[in-house]
Design a protein around this motif. Sequence first.
Motif, PDB file in Angstrom:
ATOM      1  N   LEU A 183       0.820  -1.206   0.000  1.00 36.02           N
ATOM      2  CA  LEU A 183       0.000   0.000   0.000  1.00 36.02           C
ATOM      3  C   LEU A 183       0.860   1.265   0.000  1.00 36.02           C
ATOM      4  O   LEU A 183       0.413   2.329  -0.470  1.00 36.02           O
ATOM      5  CB  LEU A 183      -0.934  -0.018   1.217  1.00 36.02           C
ATOM      6  CG  LEU A 183      -2.025  -1.094   1.197  1.00 36.02           C
ATOM      7  CD1 LEU A 183      -2.779  -1.121   2.527  1.00 36.02           C
ATOM      8  CD2 LEU A 183      -3.004  -0.861   0.050  1.00 36.02           C
ATOM      9  N   PHE A 184       2.082   1.150   0.556  1.00 37.16           N
ATOM     10  CA  PHE A 184       2.992   2.307   0.513  1.00 37.16           C
ATOM     11  C   PHE A 184       3.350   2.618  -0.943  1.00 37.16           C
ATOM     12  O   PHE A 184       3.461   3.788  -1.334  1.00 37.16           O
ATOM     13  CB  PHE A 184       4.247   2.014   1.339  1.00 37.16           C
ATOM     14  CG  PHE A 184       5.259   3.110   1.304  1.00 37.16           C
ATOM     15  CD1 PHE A 184       5.053   4.291   2.023  1.00 37.16           C
ATOM     16  CD2 PHE A 184       6.409   2.990   0.523  1.00 37.16           C
ATOM     17  CE1 PHE A 184       5.998   5.310   1.971  1.00 37.16           C
ATOM     18  CE2 PHE A 184       7.346   4.021   0.479  1.00 37.16           C
ATOM     19  CZ  PHE A 184       7.137   5.186   1.208  1.00 37.16           C
ATOM     20  N   GLN A 185       3.551   1.541  -1.733  1.00 37.24           N
ATOM     21  CA  GLN A 185       3.888   1.723  -3.137  1.00 37.24           C
ATOM     22  C   GLN A 185       2.655   2.139  -3.944  1.00 37.24           C
ATOM     23  O   GLN A 185       2.767   2.929  -4.888  1.00 37.24           O
ATOM     24  CB  GLN A 185       4.464   0.411  -3.715  1.00 37.24           C
ATOM     25  CG  GLN A 185       5.752  -0.057  -3.061  1.00 37.24           C
ATOM     26  CD  GLN A 185       6.911   0.890  -3.310  1.00 37.24           C
ATOM     27  OE1 GLN A 185       6.985   1.541  -4.358  1.00 37.24           O
ATOM     28  NE2 GLN A 185       7.830   0.998  -2.343  1.00 37.24           N
ATOM     29  N   GLU A 186       1.485   1.598  -3.586  1.00 38.98           N
ATOM     30  CA  GLU A 186       0.241   1.896  -4.309  1.00 38.98           C
ATOM     31  C   GLU A 186      -0.818   2.342  -3.304  1.00 38.98           C
ATOM     32  O   GLU A 186      -1.645   1.549  -2.848  1.00 38.98           O
ATOM     33  CB  GLU A 186      -0.239   0.668  -5.071  1.00 38.98           C
ATOM     34  CG  GLU A 186       0.765   0.155  -6.093  1.00 38.98           C
ATOM     35  CD  GLU A 186       0.285  -1.108  -6.778  1.00 38.98           C
ATOM     36  OE1 GLU A 186      -0.893  -1.504  -6.524  1.00 38.98           O
ATOM     37  OE2 GLU A 186       1.039  -1.717  -7.551  1.00 38.98           O
ATOM     38  N   PRO A 187      -0.812   3.597  -2.892  1.00 39.56           N
ATOM     39  CA  PRO A 187      -1.765   4.098  -1.881  1.00 39.56           C
ATOM     40  C   PRO A 187      -3.222   3.834  -2.295  1.00 39.56           C
ATOM     41  O   PRO A 187      -3.566   3.978  -3.481  1.00 39.56           O
ATOM     42  CB  PRO A 187      -1.455   5.590  -1.826  1.00 39.56           C
ATOM     43  CG  PRO A 187      -0.042   5.707  -2.303  1.00 39.56           C
ATOM     44  CD  PRO A 187       0.119   4.646  -3.349  1.00 39.56           C
ATOM     45  N   PRO A 188      -4.081   3.464  -1.350  1.00 42.04           N
ATOM     46  CA  PRO A 188      -5.475   3.116  -1.672  1.00 42.04           C
ATOM     47  C   PRO A 188      -6.382   4.320  -1.924  1.00 42.04           C
ATOM     48  O   PRO A 188      -7.496   4.163  -2.424  1.00 42.04           O
ATOM     49  CB  PRO A 188      -5.934   2.355  -0.431  1.00 42.04           C
ATOM     50  CG  PRO A 188      -5.113   2.926   0.678  1.00 42.04           C
ATOM     51  CD  PRO A 188      -3.774   3.245   0.076  1.00 42.04           C
ATOM     52  N   GLY A 189      -5.984   5.485  -1.554  1.00 42.01           N
ATOM     53  CA  GLY A 189      -6.827   6.657  -1.746  1.00 42.01           C
ATOM     54  C   GLY A 189      -7.447   7.134  -0.438  1.00 42.01           C
ATOM     55  O   GLY A 189      -7.429   6.441   0.581  1.00 42.01           O
TER      56      GLY A 189
END
Length: 729
Positions: free
Chosen positions: A711-717
């Motif tokens: 999630l650090f690499q691809e934040p959920p919003g």
Amino acid sequence: MEPIQKTDSMKNQKFFLPFLLSVIVPIFVLLIFAFLGVSEVWNRKISDSFFLLLPSHNSFSKDVVIVDIDEQSLAQYADNPDLGRWPWKRTVYPILFSYIQMGAPKLILVDILFTESSEDDSSLAEANRSFSNISHAVNFRTDIGAQVDEKKEKNRKFEIPLPKDSPFPTFNTVSFPNGEIGETTPFVHAVNIIPDSDGTLRRFAPFLKWGDSHYPTIAYQGFVGSGTAKPYLEKNFLTLSKNDKTFRFPLGKSGLIRSYFYSEKQIREIPRYSAGGVLQSQTMIQTGQAESEADLIVPPGFFTDKIVLIGTSAAATHDDVVTPFGLFPGVIAQAVFISNMIENHTLYEIPEIWGGLFAVVLLTIGTYVLFFATHHWLRIAFPVFATAVFLVSFYVCYRFNMVLPPSHFVTSFPVSYLLGYAYLTYIEGKDKRKYNSILRNLVDPSVVSHALEDLESLKKGGEWEITAFFSDVAGFSSISEELSPSELARLLNEYLSAMTEILKSNSGTLDKYIGDAIVGIFGAPLKNALHPELACKASLTMIQKLAELKASWVEKNDYTESARKMKIRIGLNCGPAKVGFMGTESLASYTMMGDTVNLASRLEAAAKDYGADILVSETIEAACRDHFQFRFLDRIRVKGKDQPVQIYSLLNTKEKETKDEAKGEITYRRAFDFYTGQKWKEAIQEFEKAQEFFGKKDAACQLLIKRCEVLFQEPPGENWDGVFSRTTK
């Protein structure tokens, strides 16, 4: 919950057998009794019993009195050659007639036969000529081999014009009053009594037949008095017209009328005056001993406008009959018959077919109540209700001078209910044995007896709160490949037996086995408010028991190394679910359905990802947190369900919680708060600290650390709710 499917043949069989036993068989018994004539006798005997208990609603006629030749009359004149022995000389009766006539009676009915010749016949003949309101007794007989005598002209004046095919009793021999007595008597009447087959006198005939000719009985003659009536037959009724009034009397078999016997008290209180007292009163008048009528023992005024019967009650006269109220003099019964006709108090015996139909209706309703009613209390209440309906119906008919045939109900209803209950007991016993056998394989035997107390509810099932239990062996496919079929069967039997015993001993119910998996229910079929705690206790005990089994296998070097290191995962969830027997009539199992069950199954599968032996829902944790130690793990959304749920690992009982575990729980929750706040670095740091308390290889901490890195690499919003959605079951 879907009901157990039933075929049409099963439904028909379930209806036919109860109907056969509770309706058809009793009806068949009734038909046999009716054919043998038993029901007719029972109807009268049973109705007699009811009449003894019911209050009389009619009163004996005030127009009928008796002059009784009783024991006192014989004893009073014991030294008199004419009166001291029985029979009295016929010269005595004109004295009685003369005294009675002083009171101007309507009619004097003599209930004594003068059919034999006597030297004193002329005295009676003279009395007949003097008084026009005397009726003498006639005796009808049926003599074997005798032919009907050719009737003489002197008897035709007493005949009653009625159709030759009337139903009244027929005789071939008649004894009329002898000689001059018969020639001079103004009226005659038959004094025959016709008891029923059991010897009890309940009915009387208004007419008797001699050949094709009809003659009046004492009842009919007392009814018309010294006048006349116009009789005619109408179906099963005799209609008499008298003094511009019409009377209808119901005729039973053989033209007999059922008598209303009033009450025992009324019968005993019928005005009876001793014949000795009458004779003594006559002497008092002749000798001047009485200055007024009030001084007389039996004043003539007692007979004014009365129907006077002269009969006997002394033991020497042998004139007793059996009535519904016991043994009484025959003259008493004759007086009752006369009163019945004068006051129109005769009873109408309702045809047996109606009594049978009445019983059949109650039997049919009773069969439905016994076998198909949903409320069990109706089985006990209906016999009381049906008996009350019968008694009320009988009483209402009785109040209207009708007799409802009682034997049909009294005979058939107990037979019906006994057969019905016997069949029901057999069926319920069979059902209980079947369900008992099933339940004893599913539930602890101590619970079975309680569950079977309400078999219908057990079979029907319902929806209430339960705890769903799912367990599975990790990597069982690999284990099974390493074992021979016999070893695999032995391993499964040993494992499943141990786990099932723990399940049952904690009031759990075995739903099913799915290979190595166990599905169980806590809180059904017997409701138990402690079902979440029992499920937690059973789960911990299973983990402990598996450790003991593995130690035993290691000691024995049994099975394979993989089997000796076997691990299980358990999922628990509590909530509302549908429970009950589902399947077909011949093959059904007790099971559960609903979202609560599905979530428990998903939790068991998710336990692998979190390294948890026992994974439970937030409902289990909320219900059991005071008694058991739980570790919060995650908030997830399982496949097929939108509502998120908090999941926990069940670690141990509350008293066994360590300080490190408590600190680790605090650290883990702090890390999870960073995680939900999208503070990934802080979350990772705290999860790593939590591992110091739970172990470096703690699966839950490692899972959440990896998730934070992704999630650090691809934040959920910004709209992310911190709930992890599982895409697999």
